[in-house]
Design an enzyme around this catalytic site. Structure first.
Site, PDB file in Angstrom:
ATOM      1  N   ASP A 148       0.854  -1.172   0.000  1.00  0.00           N
ATOM      2  CA  ASP A 148       0.000   0.000   0.000  1.00  0.00           C
ATOM      3  C   ASP A 148       0.903   1.240   0.000  1.00  0.00           C
ATOM      4  O   ASP A 148       2.077   1.169   0.377  1.00  0.00           O
ATOM      5  CB  ASP A 148      -0.887  -0.014   1.248  1.00  0.00           C
ATOM      6  CG  ASP A 148      -1.811   1.188   1.318  1.00  0.00           C
ATOM      7  OD1 ASP A 148      -2.413   1.517   0.289  1.00  0.00           O
ATOM      8  OD2 ASP A 148      -1.907   1.803   2.394  1.00  0.00           O
TER       9      ASP A 148
ATOM     10  N   ASP B 229      -1.818  -0.687   6.216  1.00  0.00           N
ATOM     11  CA  ASP B 229      -2.093  -0.227   7.578  1.00  0.00           C
ATOM     12  C   ASP B 229      -3.558   0.111   7.799  1.00  0.00           C
ATOM     13  O   ASP B 229      -3.969   0.358   8.929  1.00  0.00           O
ATOM     14  CB  ASP B 229      -1.229   0.987   7.933  1.00  0.00           C
ATOM     15  CG  ASP B 229      -1.562   2.209   7.076  1.00  0.00           C
ATOM     16  OD1 ASP B 229      -2.266   2.042   6.063  1.00  0.00           O
ATOM     17  OD2 ASP B 229      -1.124   3.313   7.434  1.00  0.00           O
TER      18      ASP B 229
ATOM     19  N   ASP C  15      -6.893  -2.529   3.576  1.00  0.00           N
ATOM     20  CA  ASP C  15      -5.842  -3.500   3.275  1.00  0.00           C
ATOM     21  C   ASP C  15      -6.123  -4.873   3.892  1.00  0.00           C
ATOM     22  O   ASP C  15      -5.473  -5.854   3.519  1.00  0.00           O
ATOM     23  CB  ASP C  15      -4.501  -2.991   3.817  1.00  0.00           C
ATOM     24  CG  ASP C  15      -4.136  -1.631   3.254  1.00  0.00           C
ATOM     25  OD1 ASP C  15      -4.270  -1.453   2.040  1.00  0.00           O
ATOM     26  OD2 ASP C  15      -3.738  -0.749   4.037  1.00  0.00           O
TER      27      ASP C  15
END
Length: 1054
Positions: free
Chosen positions: A392, A753, A757
């Site tokens: 990410d 985080d 995700d």
């Protein structure tokens, strides 16, 4: 280590469903009186306690009255203090069946073979030993029981250590709760929540206790998969949807997650009184699950154990069916059993279980020093196999500390600092539209300030609850001088809100002025991705605050501005507004169903007026670029998977080294490539770039992903090394991971985080989450980077490869001597009629002392120089042991080691005038008078010869130990005394094994019981030449491998 989190989830879900059925079957029972209810809650039947829950059947006002709290005030300090005395919000651990654990410690691993050996040794002493049993047999039995006791104690220590790790994970996940007490919102440890607390939850939060919902956003969704096993998001409700407390949707249960929206609720149960607490109480044990390393080692153990048992049984059968009849007196029943026990002890690598546990423990300590928390230590080894890293962007590759850099209106753009200075000066140069922008930015915002810890706390220091984007916009709106944000908030009432989510990529808020007049002004504010909101805009505000029609030329200018800012790595937001339509202005926001209001608001998402654009900068983490370089050098492909605009993602990817190519392909470029059909007839495991392929870069958007076919996915993962996936949804992130795992035998790691995700983290082979990440992400991940340092992944890859490398080296070290060379004397004894060249005592002692000491030294080995330059290990095809490995053990090192030791046996016998054929094929001739020697003399010769064989193995292993330290590099470049590969445990281990040998041969008590004896000086010196010879031969092999990497010898190399 032991994984206590895996299969236990399924057991939890079964118990949850069983409880639900029990409750449902009795849902028609009348509500019990309060006194009886208290009695039932303390009973042992969880179903009875859950049936007594009735808080979901009350309306909101009744809930407030029951717990004596006001909607905006929460509990008073005195009430909190009183209720806190009733206990902490902690769930007690389930009872442990220690007797099962103890049985596993005592009989687990190789211990069951040691028990067989022990029992038979005792029987060989009494009664098989006759009227004069040999003290030697009893001594071996004592030694074996000592081995069992030490092993059992070690297994217990490993299990205790694993339990400590899992406890640290549990304490990490159950972190904090946001409550309202005395009218102030505050964040407290989740363990301090009390019954009656007014709790606020937002996206990403773990529910800290059992809560009755009293206020929700229209899009509130919960993840109950921990309890139900179902991945579907569960909508929340203020009203009860079922009489069954486990099925109704107006209760939020402990340890579930908020995956969308926000809500407020009242705590009605904490700790062991929660549904989760009662489910845990139903469990009498925790499920155990072997890790991947343990499964492979267990497979190896089964092979070794089967070979040991087969050889042991075969030896006894040979004795009973042939030797006993053909050569009577050669071996008594007692001595046959003792000698056959050598089959069990020689095959069992006692040092291996110790080294596995020690290795993972050493690595765990190293990772802990780097502030990395690993839920399951075997995850570290899996990191060594990683071939694709899907990362990410926000908060992972970037710092997650966003700040507004620029604002723009259609006809002008400004730096944020410039606007702040103009407002502060107050010279009239500030565009009037800034006030409108400030209004949308402050009122259409999902972030909120926590109560300041002190009056002197600055704006930048104040804690904010909310995502990074909203936080940046909130701080910007509060930082504008002369524009009073507090007065703005107080003068407007929030009627309705649709929080931002990764699917819509926008947030909507409906506000109304708090005026005494009959017709207060109502606004609909929308904030989100420009490419999503631009099509819904028909007008824009110029810098003077006048609304103008948004024509095609203006749209092109806006898109160009977005492209420019995005290319600089900025996240661009469009801030829009509109007046409600006639239909929406008539809505009763208080009494209308939230889902109905949401449908109306979706219809209102048109005819918007663009107030302005905001450019937000989130700088890359300073350590990321170097980390990406090292990861890519290790053969790992790094992909960015982000919800951001594609140009923003590509800009950041170029800054940190994920994208290095000037030409970046699009989906259309890929489909028109001449290599597109290259993978059509290839099996899935062959779909990956080769070493000869050039580097290629690709950017794929969420809209592209919707159209992708299997051939497209083959081309994406088969052709491209550098990829940015932009504007992706959680479902698309999940699909990317699943498609990657299908091809090229990839081991896929995912970093992130946020809540978005979590699905991909869960589906990946290794989920890595930042310490500042959401509880949902932490629960889904395998590893937590407590200091938010992505370079820790580099350490993880290196440590994972090191674990696997060192385990291979330990096995490579153990088997030539501890397996092969110890078995040959037993083989010669039963099949070639020779006296046992190495006694059962020396075999057992060698396995539990010499082998273990030297193996421990190997586990402290540092990484080889090329460890992070190798390709990732293929978890499917690259096993811990393979035919090349066994070739090295049995046909190279082993073929030098056991003949060397056996030569010492024959050399000693030759010194006693006993030639080759005077020792071998003798069978029962070895008795009083053989070659003129008495039986006592012959027995002494055997004892000394056995010690010669033992000492030869001890020193020959020095060469083996130094040889296996490196697979390719010469010892001249990696000696254990100095330099980058220094490992002082190697010389320490050598000295200790020599000391052990001296004690065995010269210890008076050992001589008396186990018939050990001093050996002539030459037999201490010659074996050093054997060790040097083994090392020299392996150095020659390595030289050939390095010089001729395409040669047959290189092909055979392990």
């Amino acid at each position: 280590m032991i994984d206590r989190t895996g299969n236990g989830d399924h057991d939890l879900q079964i118990r949850y469903r069983t409880l639900s059925i029990h409750v449902e079957n009795t849902k028609d029972e009348k509500v019990l009186k309060s006194t009886r209810k208290k009695k039932q809650e303390s009973s042992q039947d969880p179903a009875q306690a859950i049936r007594s829950i009735d808080v979901h059947l009350l309306n909101v006002d009744e809930v407030y009255r029951r717990y004596s709290i006001a909607p905006q005030v929460g509990l008073e300090a005195a009430s909190v203090e009183r209720k806190a005395k009733l206990g902490k919000n902690l769930i007690s651990s389930p009872p442990t069946q220690y007797w099962k654990k103890i049985l596993n410690y005592v009989f687990g691993g190789f211990n069951f073979l040691m028990w067989i050996a022990f029992i038979l040794t005792v029987l060989s002493y009494e009664p098989i030993g006759g009227s004069h049993p040999a003290a030697y047999n009893l001594g071996v039995a004592v030694l074996l029981i000592l081995v069992i006791a030490i092993s059992a104690g070690f297994y217990a220590w490993v299990d205790w250590h694993a339990s400590r790790i899992m406890k640290s994970i549990k304490s990490l996940i159950a972190e904090e709760a946001t409550v309202v007490r005395d009218g102030k919102q505050q964040t407290i440890p989740a363990s301090d929540v009390v019954v009656g607390d007014l709790i606020r939850l937002s996206i990403g939060d773990r529910v800290p206790a059992d809560i009755r919902l009293v206020n929700i956003s229209s899009d509130i969704r919960f993840d109950r998969s921990l309890l139900t096993g179902e991945s579907d998001m569960i909508p929340g409700s203020v009203d009860h949807t079922s009489d069954n407390a486990l099925e109704t949707r107006n209760l939020a249960l402990t340890s579930t997650f908020v995956v969308q929206g926000n809500c407020t609720g009242i705590c009605f149960a904490i700790g062991d009184k929660t549904v989760m607490g009662r489910l845990v109480a139903m469990s009498a044990e925790t499920k155990l699950k072997l890790t991947t390393v343990q499964r492979e080692l267990w497979h190896f153990t089964k092979i070794i154990s089967s070979a040991a048992l087969f050889s042991f049984v075969l030896s006894l059968i040979i004795w009973a069916a042939w030797l006993r009849k053909s050569y009577p007196g050669y071996l008594t029943a007692s001595s046959a059993i003792i000698n056959a026990i050598g089959c069990l002890t020689s095959f069992v690598p006692q040092g291996l279980p110790v080294c596995v546990a020690l290795s993972l423990t050493i690595i765990a300590k190293r990772m802990a020093k780097r502030h990395v928390l690993v839920k399951n230590l075997a995850t570290i080894e899996t990191l060594g196999c990683m071939s694709i890293l899907c990362s990410d962007k926000t908060g992972t590759l970037t710092m997650g500390k966003m700040s507004v850099q620029n604002i723009a209106f259609l006809d002008q753009e400004y730096a944020a600092e410039d606007i702040q200075k103009r407002l502060e000066i107050g010279d009239g140069s500030t565009p009037p539209t800034v006030k409108d922008l400030h209004m949308v930015a402050r009122l259409c915002n999902g972030a909120r300030f926590e109560e300041p810890s002190s009056e002197a706390e600055s704006l930048e220091e104040r804690a904010v609850k909310g995502d990074a984007t909203d936080t940046a916009v909130l701080r910007f709106s509060e930082s504008l001088p002369t524009l009073d944000s507090a007065a703005l908030v107080d003068s407007h009432e929030k009627l309705f809100e649709i929080p931002f989510n990764s699917r819509n990529k926008w947030m909507l808020t409906v506000v109304r002025e708090r005026k005494a007049s009959e017709d207060p002004c109502t606004w609909i504010f929308v904030k989100g991705a420009p490419d999503i909101l631009f099509p819904a805009c028909t007008h824009f505000l110029d810098t003077e605050g006048h609304a103008r029609y948004l024509d095609s030329n203006s749209r092109n200018n806006l898109q160009a501005l977005q492209m420019r800012w995005s290319s600089q790595g900025q996240r661009v937001l469009a801030l829009c507004r509109r007046s409600p339509s006639v239909a929406s202005s008539k809505l009763d926001f208080t009494n209308t169903n939230p889902n109905t209001i949401e449908e109306v608001m979706y219809a209102e998402l048109q005819d918007l007026t663009l107030v302005g654009l905001v450019g937000i900068r989130d700088p890359p983490r300073p350590d990321v670029k170097d980390a990406i370089t090292i990861i890519r050098r290790a053969g790992v492909r790094v992909f960015m998977v982000t919800g951001d605009f594609k140009l923003t993602g590509v800009a950041i990817a170029q800054q940190i080294g994920i994208i290095t190519q000037e030409k970046i392909d699009t989906l259309q470029d890929m489909r028109s490539s001449k290599y597109y059909d290259h993978f059509a007839d290839l099996p899935h495991h062959a779909i990956k770039p080769t070493d000869d392929d050039p580097l290629r870069a690709l950017v794929i958007t969420g809209d592209d992903i919707v159209t992708l076919t299997d051939d497209d996915w083959d081309a994406i993962f088969g052709l491209y090394t550098e990829i940015v996936f932009a504007r992706t949804t959680p479902e698309q992130k999940l699909r990317i991971v699943e498609e990657a795992k299908l091809r090229g035998d990839n081991t896929v790691a995912v970093t992130g985080d946020g809540v978005n995700d979590a699905p991909a983290l869960k589906a990946s082979d290794i989920g890595v989450v930042m310490g500042s990440g959401s509880d949902v992400a932490k629960d889904a991940a395998s590893m937590v980077l407590l200091n938010n340092d992505i370079s820790s992944i580099v350490d993880g890859i290196e440590m994972g490869r090191l674990v696997f490398d060192n385990l291979k080296k330990v096995i490579m070290y153990l088997l030539p001597a501890g397996n092969y060379s110890e078995f040959m004397p037993v083989f010669a004894n039963f099949f070639l009629g020779m006296q046992l060249a190495m006694s059962s005592y020396l075999q057992v002692c060698f396995c539990i002392t010499n082998d273990v000491v030297m193996s421990i030294a190997l586990m402290y080995e540092k990484p080889e120089a090329d460890l992070m330059l190798r390709k990732p290990r293929n978890a499917r095809t690259d096993r811990l042991t393979d035919w090349r490995f066994f070739f090295q053990i049995y046909l190279f090192i082993g073929l030098m080691m056991w003949p060397s030791a056996m030569a010492m046996w024959f050399l000693y016998m030759e010194k006693q005038n006993l030639g080759f054929y005077d020792v071998i094929l003798v069978f029962n001739k070895w008795t009083d008078g053989w070659k003129g020697y008495t039986m006592d003399e012959l027995t002494h010769f055997v004892s000394v010869g056995q010690c010669c064989y033992y000492v030869a193995l001890v020193f020959a292993q020095y060469g083996d130990l130094l040889a296996v330290r490196n697979r390719r590099v010469s010892i001249l470049q990696s000696n254990p005394l100095w330099g980058p590969r220094r490992n002082l445990m190697i010389p320490v281990g050598m000295v200790l094994t020599a000391v052990i040998a001296v004690v065995n041969l010269y210890g008076k008590g050992l001589q008396d019981v186990f018939a050990t004896a001093p050996i002539p000086g030459m037999f201490w010196g010659i074996p050093f030449a054997f060790g040097a010879g083994i090392l020299m031969m392996d150095e020659i092999r390595k030289l050939i491998v390095r010089s001729y990497p395409k040669s047959f010898i290189a092909w055979l190399a392990w």
